[in-house]
Design a protein around this motif. Structure first.
Motif, PDB file in Angstrom:
ATOM      1  N   ASN A   1       0.787  -1.232   0.000  1.00  0.00           N
ATOM      2  CA  ASN A   1       0.000   0.000   0.000  1.00  0.00           C
ATOM      3  C   ASN A   1       0.818   1.282   0.000  1.00  0.00           C
ATOM      4  O   ASN A   1       0.350   2.316  -0.434  1.00  0.00           O
ATOM      5  CB  ASN A   1      -0.892  -0.013   1.250  1.00  0.00           C
TER       6      ASN A   1
ATOM      7  N   THR B   1       6.002   9.275  -7.069  1.00  0.00           N
ATOM      8  CA  THR B   1       5.251   8.428  -6.140  1.00  0.00           C
ATOM      9  C   THR B   1       4.335   7.432  -6.841  1.00  0.00           C
ATOM     10  O   THR B   1       4.234   6.284  -6.429  1.00  0.00           O
ATOM     11  CB  THR B   1       4.409   9.317  -5.208  1.00  0.00           C
TER      12      THR B   1
ATOM     13  N   HIS C   1     -13.770   3.478 -13.216  1.00  0.00           N
ATOM     14  CA  HIS C   1     -13.340   4.353 -12.127  1.00  0.00           C
ATOM     15  C   HIS C   1     -13.822   3.835 -10.769  1.00  0.00           C
ATOM     16  O   HIS C   1     -13.166   4.061  -9.749  1.00  0.00           O
ATOM     17  CB  HIS C   1     -13.904   5.766 -12.380  1.00  0.00           C
TER      18      HIS C   1
ATOM     19  N   PRO D   1     -11.863   1.344  -6.108  1.00  0.00           N
ATOM     20  CA  PRO D   1     -12.315   1.624  -4.736  1.00  0.00           C
ATOM     21  C   PRO D   1     -13.164   0.501  -4.156  1.00  0.00           C
ATOM     22  O   PRO D   1     -13.054   0.188  -2.969  1.00  0.00           O
ATOM     23  CB  PRO D   1     -13.173   2.887  -4.876  1.00  0.00           C
TER      24      PRO D   1
ATOM     25  N   LYS E   1     -10.920  -2.366  -3.261  1.00  0.00           N
ATOM     26  CA  LYS E   1     -10.126  -1.964  -2.085  1.00  0.00           C
ATOM     27  C   LYS E   1     -10.951  -2.087  -0.805  1.00  0.00           C
ATOM     28  O   LYS E   1     -10.449  -2.560   0.227  1.00  0.00           O
ATOM     29  CB  LYS E   1      -9.629  -0.519  -2.271  1.00  0.00           C
TER      30      LYS E   1
ATOM     31  N   ILE F   1      -3.360  -2.907  -1.144  1.00  0.00           N
ATOM     32  CA  ILE F   1      -2.738  -2.216  -2.268  1.00  0.00           C
ATOM     33  C   ILE F   1      -3.443  -0.877  -2.444  1.00  0.00           C
ATOM     34  O   ILE F   1      -4.620  -0.744  -2.091  1.00  0.00           O
ATOM     35  CB  ILE F   1      -2.828  -3.089  -3.554  1.00  0.00           C
TER      36      ILE F   1
ATOM     37  N   TYR G   1      -4.713   2.706  -4.668  1.00  0.00           N
ATOM     38  CA  TYR G   1      -5.237   3.099  -5.981  1.00  0.00           C
ATOM     39  C   TYR G   1      -5.379   4.611  -6.013  1.00  0.00           C
ATOM     40  O   TYR G   1      -5.382   5.267  -4.954  1.00  0.00           O
ATOM     41  CB  TYR G   1      -6.601   2.448  -6.235  1.00  0.00           C
ATOM     42  N   GLN G   2      -5.463   5.184  -7.173  1.00  0.00           N
ATOM     43  CA  GLN G   2      -5.733   6.608  -7.356  1.00  0.00           C
ATOM     44  C   GLN G   2      -6.019   6.900  -8.816  1.00  0.00           C
ATOM     45  O   GLN G   2      -5.621   6.132  -9.683  1.00  0.00           O
ATOM     46  CB  GLN G   2      -4.551   7.477  -6.908  1.00  0.00           C
ATOM     47  N   PRO G   3      -6.703   8.004  -9.104  1.00  0.00           N
ATOM     48  CA  PRO G   3      -6.791   8.458 -10.490  1.00  0.00           C
ATOM     49  C   PRO G   3      -5.551   9.322 -10.764  1.00  0.00           C
ATOM     50  O   PRO G   3      -4.836   9.684  -9.835  1.00  0.00           O
ATOM     51  CB  PRO G   3      -8.052   9.322 -10.491  1.00  0.00           C
TER      52      PRO G   3
ATOM     53  N   ASN H   1      -9.380   5.805 -11.816  1.00  0.00           N
ATOM     54  CA  ASN H   1      -8.800   5.010 -10.723  1.00  0.00           C
ATOM     55  C   ASN H   1      -8.082   3.745 -11.192  1.00  0.00           C
ATOM     56  O   ASN H   1      -8.700   2.874 -11.804  1.00  0.00           O
ATOM     57  CB  ASN H   1      -9.908   4.579  -9.759  1.00  0.00           C
TER      58      ASN H   1
END
Lengths: 479, 479
Positions: free
Chosen positions: B69, B233, B421, B425, B428, B439, B441-443, B449
């Protein structure tokens, strides 16, 4: 491996001397197999244990009851256990996702500390920070944002020339490291003017603060912030908080109380009245790693106005602070902070609080202040010493000179001062070589080098204080 | 007491799940005798042990081989031992007087790290800081002081309007927490303008940087600082350091390399060429608590110009930095720092270095990057996944989408994007409830995402990676 280390560390706790001093060049040349070098190939486990042992051996026992050198001292076994668990958990305070328990512990601690300051239950916010300087820095950022939220979008250029105020003694106390940069150096960071206000025995004189504010306004500056200190570093002085709060009310200024050192006294029914008026502050810095004996580091910034921290520092980095997470993201406090990632500094304090209770912290503080009174009494009785102030100490700081035999018959004046100035450093040098006790010294204003003794280790007994005085007399007899 | 805790902690190291998730309200209401409350009276030793056990139980095992993560992960037993010794020593990095060994260890580490960066032996200085953001902040203060030393006495008002440059991807990477405040928000702190430069797959395009500099000059700004990132990052991208150094040379700009995440690759003969040109930087941020697996926190700012840190930040508080001390006071590094008091973050790194040797760190880095390659290979093979980039990862970051069965036949477009998208989430959320793996996630920009997997724990095996992919497929099969 860990078990062996445990015993090594435990042995260290029982060390007889405060330090085993060596000059930098001696340690760098290597002593009995101790080498600072970083190898290409692994060292043996045996050598690692030697490295650990020697690091402790040539270090300073800040937990020793005869270590009087710094505001942080002592070695609370529960605090150490808390720190050990923290390193085992090895996580970061930025999101609830990776720090669920520690973030809730932080919330519980901050709430408790705010209620001890005297704020209402539904008021306030806060953060634990890497040291008091950073906590103080937060207070200035918050004050500026509170009065000028446009600073976030339009920058300092859109603001008038701001002025902030603090005691002249702060230039030699805790706040200095912020002051110098934020105020004296024409504000490296914040672009505000600083104004120092005259004080008496380390305390701000309210009338002088009023004058300073008026003068700043005449110069076209806009006053916005006053720092009051609760427990200065050298004298342990407390600013008159209520009088300062009145002035802040009159002029609509942000009142910050730097109680990094004095905050611990809030835990004691006997001493908390020295901080009367702190409940009127807009923000408070309080370092449990000082008077409450929590292992380093543990410093909190407390803020009265809820939501301000978030508004002031919020950014919303998508890779950390997703709003579509499956939990209440208001616990992702990383966005309140300027660092984002934060070390877990809360667990050790929480565990100590559970182990001692609020009452236990109160007794610990009382014990330290009793020690200061005992030292003060002894100094009054003994002719080899002279107190810097005749008054009883307010905090656990006691400041005094040792007058060696050769100076006792000299009349006051520049010659005596010049010679007295050299006494404390020379005794300190011998003290370090011998390693039996450690105390700090400094000059202050027109006062030549004097010793400052501080008590924050509840393990210190009266016999340790007697030992200190006898040792100074012995080490300085020929000066 | 400590011994019992030792076994509690040890047990924790062997925990089977990554986390045992509970919502904030669940933990606050209390679970099986776990209470956050701070008592007035002491709790029993038994209860303290329950508190410790539960804190670990409801926390997250960042040392678990299936914790993917965060950039910091793993649990190096020697590093933990180093941290335990550090808390036992419980001292502060401001003076040689109270931290003789740790200050020499810091000096040795910084020297070694500078030589690995590629600077000459007689060059350079540095400090360990509370996290990468503060390290980066130092670099900006130093750059400004280097070009405009008058800032210290005359303030920012005496300076032209400065401009600093970084990649547009930095707004979503590590530097953001500095950027936002130092640059984007019209510079809360530093009153400079920021300029973002376009980049490709997270890397600065040198021609775009040239254009940005020219545009800033046309606007009347004075460029002074470029931040190049070695390991972003999200993507783990490396800016082209030599090309950026050429531009900095041409325009006489301070070149800073934020290698907080990528710095670890310098330890590997196989991967260090990705940072070619770093030796031309004026300053470097390098966080051993990331790729090198050192327990949190451990972050260094390295500076090429010797003496600059001291000149820029020096103040000389009399109560700490007496010049009449009985030893070489150049080791009192507190005056180089903006915080003064600093936590001891060096011993654990030094001890790990002794235990592994430079070669050991190199192998560890290689192992993490092999894991990334393995994941990349698997993702290419499996039709349920889609890589964000077709290219082989440069760092250990691998970014990908999981495409649930219901979306596999949909054509690319806004509808598919909207639905995709929501996939990460939701997976997760289920992952956290189950607790078997973690782990992030992000857009990013126009990309919806996606998962980002990072490897910094050498304990992770290929079977853990297989497990991750299988787990995602299983948790997302019905989406």
């Amino acid at each position: 491996m860990l078990l062996i280390l445990f015993f090594t560390f435990h042995f260290y706790l029982l060390a007889k001397n405060v330090l085993d001093f060596h000059h930098p060049h001696q340690l760098k040349e290597g002593l009995e197999g101790f080498s600072l070098d970083l190898p290409v190939q692994p060292e043996t486990l045996e050598q690692l244990l030697v490295d650990c042992r020697d690091t402790l051996k040539y270090g300073v026992s800040t937990g020793h009851p005869r270590f009087f050198n710094q505001l942080s001292s002592g070695l609370d076994v529960i605090g150490v256990a808390g720190e050990w668990l923290t390193s085992t958990a090895n996580t970061n305070m930025f999101t609830y996702e990776v720090s669920p328990v520690f973030l809730l512990i932080e919330e519980a601690l901050l709430k408790k500390m705010r209620s001890i300051v005297g704020w209402a239950d539904d008021e306030g916010d806060g953060l634990f920070c890497p040291g008091g300087t950073i906590s103080n820095l937060y207070s200035i950022l918050l004050a500026r944002y509170h009065f000028y939220p446009e600073v976030k979008t339009r920058g300092m250029g859109a603001l008038p020339r701001l002025a902030m105020f603090t005691s002249e003694h702060v230039i030699i106390t805790h706040l200095i490291f912020m002051c110098y940069r934020l105020m004296k150096g024409n504000s490296t960071f914040l672009f505000t003017e600083h104004v120092y206000t005259f004080c008496l025995r380390g305390k701000i004189i309210p009338a002088a603060l009023e004058t300073s504010i008026a003068t700043a306004k005449e110069k076209g500056l806009v006053p916005f912030y006053v720092n009051a200190t609760a427990g200065t570093t050298v004298y342990g002085a407390f600013d008159p908080l209520n009088a300062i709060a009145d002035i802040c009310d009159t002029h609509t200024l942000w009142m910050h109380v730097d109680a990094a050192w004095g905050g611990g006294l809030l835990m004691s029914d006997r001493h908390r009245m020295k901080l009367e008026g702190i409940e009127r502050a807009c923000s408070v810095t309080w370092n449990p790693h000082k008077m409450m004996g929590v292992p380093l580091q543990c410093s909190a910034i407390l803020v009265k106005k809820r939501g301000l921290l978030q508004e002031c520092n919020k950014l919303g980095a998508q890779y950390l602070f997703q709003t579509d997470k499956p939990y209440d993201v208001s616990y992702d406090t990383g966005d309140k902070s300027i660092q984002c990632g934060r070390h877990v500094d809360v667990f050790k304090l929480w565990l100590m609080w559970k182990a001692k209770g609020s009452d236990g912290f109160g007794s610990q503080v009382n014990k330290c202040l009793e020690n200061a009174e005992y030292l003060y009494d002894q100094l009054q009785k003994r002719t080899e010493f002279e107190l810097v102030f005749k008054n009883k100490p307010e905090h656990s700081n006691v400041c005094f000179w040792y007058i060696p035999p050769s100076l006792r018959s000299l009349p006051p004046g520049p010659d005596r001062d010049r010679r007295l100035h050299q006494v404390a450093p020379r005794i300190k040098g011998r003290m370090m070589e011998k390693g039996s006790v450690l105390i700090g010294y400094q000059p202050l204003g027109t006062k030549v080098n004097f010793f400052r003794c501080v008590f924050s280790n509840p393990a210190t007994q009266q016999e340790d204080i007697d030992f200190l005085l006898d040792e100074i007399c012995q080490l300085g007899a020929d000066l």
